[in-house]
Design a protein around this motif. Sequence first.
Motif, PDB file in Angstrom:
ATOM      1  N   GLY A 200       0.815  -1.204   0.000  1.00 14.52           N
ATOM      2  CA  GLY A 200       0.000   0.000   0.000  1.00 14.52           C
ATOM      3  C   GLY A 200       0.851   1.258   0.000  1.00 14.52           C
ATOM      4  O   GLY A 200       1.860   1.340   0.712  1.00 14.52           O
ATOM      5  N   PRO A 201       0.478   2.268  -0.811  1.00 14.16           N
ATOM      6  CA  PRO A 201       1.294   3.484  -0.881  1.00 14.16           C
ATOM      7  C   PRO A 201       1.303   4.239   0.437  1.00 14.16           C
ATOM      8  O   PRO A 201       0.307   4.270   1.160  1.00 14.16           O
ATOM      9  N   LEU A 202       2.442   4.838   0.736  1.00 16.68           N
ATOM     10  CA  LEU A 202       2.599   5.626   1.952  1.00 16.68           C
ATOM     11  C   LEU A 202       2.355   7.106   1.689  1.00 16.68           C
ATOM     12  O   LEU A 202       1.882   7.841   2.558  1.00 16.68           O
ATOM     13  N   ASP A 203       2.673   7.552   0.483  1.00 22.82           N
ATOM     14  CA  ASP A 203       2.483   8.946   0.093  1.00 22.82           C
ATOM     15  C   ASP A 203       2.511   8.988  -1.436  1.00 22.82           C
ATOM     16  O   ASP A 203       2.594   7.955  -2.096  1.00 22.82           O
ATOM     17  N   ARG A 204       2.459  10.206  -2.023  1.00 22.98           N
ATOM     18  CA  ARG A 204       2.422  10.291  -3.480  1.00 22.98           C
ATOM     19  C   ARG A 204       3.802  10.137  -4.112  1.00 22.98           C
ATOM     20  O   ARG A 204       3.924  10.172  -5.338  1.00 22.98           O
ATOM     21  N   PHE A 205       4.839   9.969  -3.299  1.00 26.91           N
ATOM     22  CA  PHE A 205       6.161   9.637  -3.817  1.00 26.91           C
ATOM     23  C   PHE A 205       6.385   8.126  -3.826  1.00 26.91           C
ATOM     24  O   PHE A 205       7.423   7.663  -4.257  1.00 26.91           O
ATOM     25  N   ARG A 206       5.430   7.400  -3.297  1.00 28.03           N
ATOM     26  CA  ARG A 206       5.556   5.961  -3.091  1.00 28.03           C
ATOM     27  C   ARG A 206       6.810   5.646  -2.270  1.00 28.03           C
ATOM     28  O   ARG A 206       7.591   4.741  -2.595  1.00 28.03           O
ATOM     29  N   THR A 207       6.983   6.400  -1.211  1.00 28.71           N
ATOM     30  CA  THR A 207       8.083   6.137  -0.273  1.00 28.71           C
ATOM     31  C   THR A 207       7.986   4.689   0.204  1.00 28.71           C
ATOM     32  O   THR A 207       6.945   4.272   0.701  1.00 28.71           O
ATOM     33  N   PRO A 208       9.036   3.903   0.039  1.00 27.36           N
ATOM     34  CA  PRO A 208       8.940   2.479   0.389  1.00 27.36           C
ATOM     35  C   PRO A 208       8.833   2.256   1.886  1.00 27.36           C
ATOM     36  O   PRO A 208       9.265   3.072   2.703  1.00 27.36           O
ATOM     37  N   HIS A 209       8.236   1.144   2.232  1.00 20.81           N
ATOM     38  CA  HIS A 209       8.136   0.750   3.637  1.00 20.81           C
ATOM     39  C   HIS A 209       8.062  -0.770   3.703  1.00 20.81           C
ATOM     40  O   HIS A 209       7.969  -1.441   2.668  1.00 20.81           O
ATOM     41  N   THR A 210       8.120  -1.306   4.916  1.00 19.23           N
ATOM     42  CA  THR A 210       8.093  -2.748   5.111  1.00 19.23           C
ATOM     43  C   THR A 210       6.871  -3.134   5.944  1.00 19.23           C
ATOM     44  O   THR A 210       6.073  -2.284   6.342  1.00 19.23           O
ATOM     45  N   LYS A 211       6.746  -4.420   6.225  1.00 17.15           N
ATOM     46  CA  LYS A 211       5.622  -4.903   7.030  1.00 17.15           C
ATOM     47  C   LYS A 211       5.769  -4.548   8.509  1.00 17.15           C
ATOM     48  O   LYS A 211       4.889  -4.857   9.313  1.00 17.15           O
ATOM     49  N   GLN A 212       6.860  -3.878   8.852  1.00 13.54           N
ATOM     50  CA  GLN A 212       7.025  -3.404  10.226  1.00 13.54           C
ATOM     51  C   GLN A 212       6.364  -2.040  10.444  1.00 13.54           C
ATOM     52  O   GLN A 212       6.425  -1.488  11.543  1.00 13.54           O
ATOM     53  N   LEU A 213       5.717  -1.524   9.422  1.00 13.14           N
ATOM     54  CA  LEU A 213       5.095  -0.205   9.498  1.00 13.14           C
ATOM     55  C   LEU A 213       4.059  -0.141  10.615  1.00 13.14           C
ATOM     56  O   LEU A 213       3.206  -1.018  10.754  1.00 13.14           O
ATOM     57  N   HIS A 214       4.145   0.927  11.401  1.00 16.66           N
ATOM     58  CA  HIS A 214       3.239   1.167  12.533  1.00 16.66           C
ATOM     59  C   HIS A 214       2.856   2.637  12.492  1.00 16.66           C
ATOM     60  O   HIS A 214       3.722   3.509  12.502  1.00 16.66           O
ATOM     61  N   VAL A 215       1.557   2.918  12.411  1.00 15.08           N
ATOM     62  CA  VAL A 215       1.074   4.280  12.257  1.00 15.08           C
ATOM     63  C   VAL A 215       0.101   4.622  13.383  1.00 15.08           C
ATOM     64  O   VAL A 215      -0.817   3.841  13.671  1.00 15.08           O
ATOM     65  N   VAL A 216       0.305   5.771  14.004  1.00 15.61           N
ATOM     66  CA  VAL A 216      -0.623   6.284  15.011  1.00 15.61           C
ATOM     67  C   VAL A 216      -1.156   7.624  14.515  1.00 15.61           C
ATOM     68  O   VAL A 216      -0.386   8.556  14.274  1.00 15.61           O
ATOM     69  N   GLU A 217      -2.478   7.702  14.343  1.00 16.24           N
ATOM     70  CA  GLU A 217      -3.125   8.930  13.891  1.00 16.24           C
ATOM     71  C   GLU A 217      -3.918   9.533  15.052  1.00 16.24           C
ATOM     72  O   GLU A 217      -4.558   8.816  15.811  1.00 16.24           O
ATOM     73  N   ARG A 218      -3.914  10.854  15.130  1.00 11.30           N
ATOM     74  CA  ARG A 218      -4.683  11.576  16.134  1.00 11.30           C
ATOM     75  C   ARG A 218      -5.593  12.564  15.418  1.00 11.30           C
ATOM     76  O   ARG A 218      -5.116  13.552  14.846  1.00 11.30           O
ATOM     77  N   TYR A 219      -6.894  12.278  15.409  1.00 14.79           N
ATOM     78  CA  TYR A 219      -7.892  13.126  14.771  1.00 14.79           C
ATOM     79  C   TYR A 219      -8.449  14.082  15.833  1.00 14.79           C
ATOM     80  O   TYR A 219      -9.132  13.654  16.765  1.00 14.79           O
ATOM     81  N   ARG A 220      -8.176  15.382  15.672  1.00 13.11           N
ATOM     82  CA  ARG A 220      -8.613  16.361  16.676  1.00 13.11           C
ATOM     83  C   ARG A 220      -9.468  17.441  16.030  1.00 13.11           C
ATOM     84  O   ARG A 220      -9.079  18.054  15.029  1.00 13.11           O
ATOM     85  N   LEU A 221     -10.649  17.673  16.613  1.00 11.73           N
ATOM     86  CA  LEU A 221     -11.514  18.734  16.126  1.00 11.73           C
ATOM     87  C   LEU A 221     -10.899  20.096  16.428  1.00 11.73           C
ATOM     88  O   LEU A 221     -10.427  20.341  17.541  1.00 11.73           O
ATOM     89  N   VAL A 222     -10.895  20.981  15.441  1.00 17.31           N
ATOM     90  CA  VAL A 222     -10.348  22.329  15.597  1.00 17.31           C
ATOM     91  C   VAL A 222     -11.320  23.330  14.974  1.00 17.31           C
ATOM     92  O   VAL A 222     -12.301  22.945  14.321  1.00 17.31           O
ATOM     93  N   ASN A 223     -11.039  24.603  15.186  1.00 19.17           N
ATOM     94  CA  ASN A 223     -11.828  25.680  14.578  1.00 19.17           C
ATOM     95  C   ASN A 223     -13.310  25.535  14.882  1.00 19.17           C
ATOM     96  O   ASN A 223     -14.161  25.651  13.994  1.00 19.17           O
ATOM     97  N   GLY A 224     -13.617  25.284  16.150  1.00 13.94           N
ATOM     98  CA  GLY A 224     -15.005  25.179  16.555  1.00 13.94           C
ATOM     99  C   GLY A 224     -15.747  24.017  15.918  1.00 13.94           C
ATOM    100  O   GLY A 224     -16.956  24.091  15.690  1.00 13.94           O
ATOM    101  N   GLY A 225     -15.037  22.941  15.612  1.00 18.83           N
ATOM    102  CA  GLY A 225     -15.656  21.780  14.997  1.00 18.83           C
ATOM    103  C   GLY A 225     -15.758  21.857  13.494  1.00 18.83           C
ATOM    104  O   GLY A 225     -16.319  20.955  12.860  1.00 18.83           O
ATOM    105  N   LYS A 226     -15.183  22.892  12.881  1.00 21.99           N
ATOM    106  CA  LYS A 226     -15.246  23.046  11.431  1.00 21.99           C
ATOM    107  C   LYS A 226     -14.066  22.395  10.719  1.00 21.99           C
ATOM    108  O   LYS A 226     -14.012  22.371   9.488  1.00 21.99           O
ATOM    109  N   GLY A 227     -13.101  21.889  11.486  1.00 24.71           N
ATOM    110  CA  GLY A 227     -11.943  21.258  10.882  1.00 24.71           C
ATOM    111  C   GLY A 227     -11.449  20.099  11.721  1.00 24.71           C
ATOM    112  O   GLY A 227     -11.790  19.974  12.905  1.00 24.71           O
ATOM    113  N   ILE A 228     -10.680  19.238  11.097  1.00 23.15           N
ATOM    114  CA  ILE A 228      -9.994  18.147  11.799  1.00 23.15           C
ATOM    115  C   ILE A 228      -8.507  18.270  11.490  1.00 23.15           C
ATOM    116  O   ILE A 228      -8.107  18.296  10.328  1.00 23.15           O
TER     117      ILE A 228
END
Length: 263
Positions: A200-228
């Motif tokens: 699976g692509p990591l970005d639009r450069f197709r930066t390579p990665h391995t099966k050790q990939l671990h991603v933590v995302e933090r979705y936070r409401l901002v701008n009075g709930g008008k943005g994430i």
Amino acid sequence: MKTLLVSRRLLRNAALAVVLCAGAPLTDSLAQSAGAPGGAIPDFSSSGKTWVLTGGPAYKKIPGYAGPGPILDKPGAEYKFGRQNAVADTSNPILKPWAKKLMDIANDRVNAGGVPFVDDSRCWLGGVPSVLLFPGEAVVFLQTPKEVWILSKRDAQVRRVYLNVPHSKNPGYSWTGESVGHYENGDTLVVDTIGLDDQGPLDRFRTPHTKQLHVVERYRLVNGGKGIEITLTVEDPGAFTTPWKAKVDWAAGTPPRSDHWEE
């Protein structure tokens, strides 16, 4: 034709789920069952709200953070709509030598007039976290006490985030991996993903990665709930010399950036 019908059915079901969710406010009992501190959770899903990417299909540096950041455009070859040269700055020290070598080869091909890799122009599933970077593709959330579904208009993609549970012992590998999560501070959803394969692509450069990939995302409401604001930490000791951080911004889908779910 069969695939098209299935995709449309999935989109209709996703839209219906959002409408149903919009009709029921997020109550204290739902928040408590989700394990949120203080009985409050961020509301990403009410009023049939859609979310769209802002600021272009690339990760950004986190303001005020001086640590390692994402692969960016090579200076002088920045992304412009309609001129997607996608030449990566491989001087970024996060890259291990083998990964840098592959990206330098890709850069040479683009510089010689070849067609670059642009993930949003292909009919591929979005990888994690590159699924965050598809421009103009509406995203909606469905929040329940045990799961959060992140539904994307693009190919009717659905990510399931299982709340307040540990990862499986042997999750297997896939483009979107296994995601578990929890709420924090009444305004943030934290998503931890493993089990990502190396395709699976990591970005639009197709930066390579391995099966050790671990991603933590933090979705936070901002701008009075008008943005994430989505901040992410990416770790892969097979491809990167160190974990690195980046951010992505989404805006609520109100005109003229509303998009729609196709029937």
